[in-house]
Design a protein around this motif. Sequence first.
Motif, mmCIF file in Angstrom:
data_model
loop_
_atom_site.group_PDB
_atom_site.id
_atom_site.type_symbol
_atom_site.label_atom_id
_atom_site.label_comp_id
_atom_site.label_asym_id
_atom_site.label_seq_id
_atom_site.Cartn_x
_atom_site.Cartn_y
_atom_site.Cartn_z
ATOM 1 N N ARG A 1 1.066 4.110 -3.000
ATOM 2 C CA ARG A 1 0.897 5.557 -2.770
ATOM 3 C C ARG A 1 2.095 6.338 -3.318
ATOM 4 O O ARG A 1 1.934 7.407 -3.914
ATOM 5 C CB ARG A 1 0.699 5.835 -1.287
ATOM 6 N N SER B 1 1.880 9.085 -6.259
ATOM 7 C CA SER B 1 2.357 10.437 -5.968
ATOM 8 C C SER B 1 3.408 10.856 -7.001
ATOM 9 O O SER B 1 3.372 11.987 -7.510
ATOM 10 C CB SER B 1 2.944 10.486 -4.564
ATOM 11 N N ASP C 1 0.834 -1.205 0.000
ATOM 12 C CA ASP C 1 0.000 0.000 0.000
ATOM 13 C C ASP C 1 0.870 1.256 0.000
ATOM 14 O O ASP C 1 0.584 2.226 -0.713
ATOM 15 C CB ASP C 1 -0.942 0.017 1.207
#
Length: 115
Positions: free
Chosen positions: A103, A107, A99
């Motif tokens: 992210r 990003s 996870d």
Amino acid sequence: MVEYDPAQLDAVFHALSDRTRRGMLASLAEGEHTVGELAAPWDMSLAAASKHLKTLERAGLVRRRVQGRTHVCRLQAERLRQAQGWLRFYEQFWTDRLDVLEREIRSAKEDKDHG
């Protein structure tokens, strides 16, 4: 992490390390079987099957009862649940790490798209 008895976990994972024993457990998940019934798909002697079953019994995965000259086995799933709990900790560990990676990738992609 939940505490587990290391000797019990060792015995369970040792028992599960063999394909024949895993197959026997799968058969027992369907219901009780005699040693002969468990040996049949593996084309092995009753003595060889009994050795595998002793390993499963020591791990607490199988219970055997004697009816006359027939040995009837059944699955004892509690130790499997304990092993699954131990594995679940690591499943969550890797899920959390993936996870975070996802992210970071999103990003970085957003920064590239807007930069």
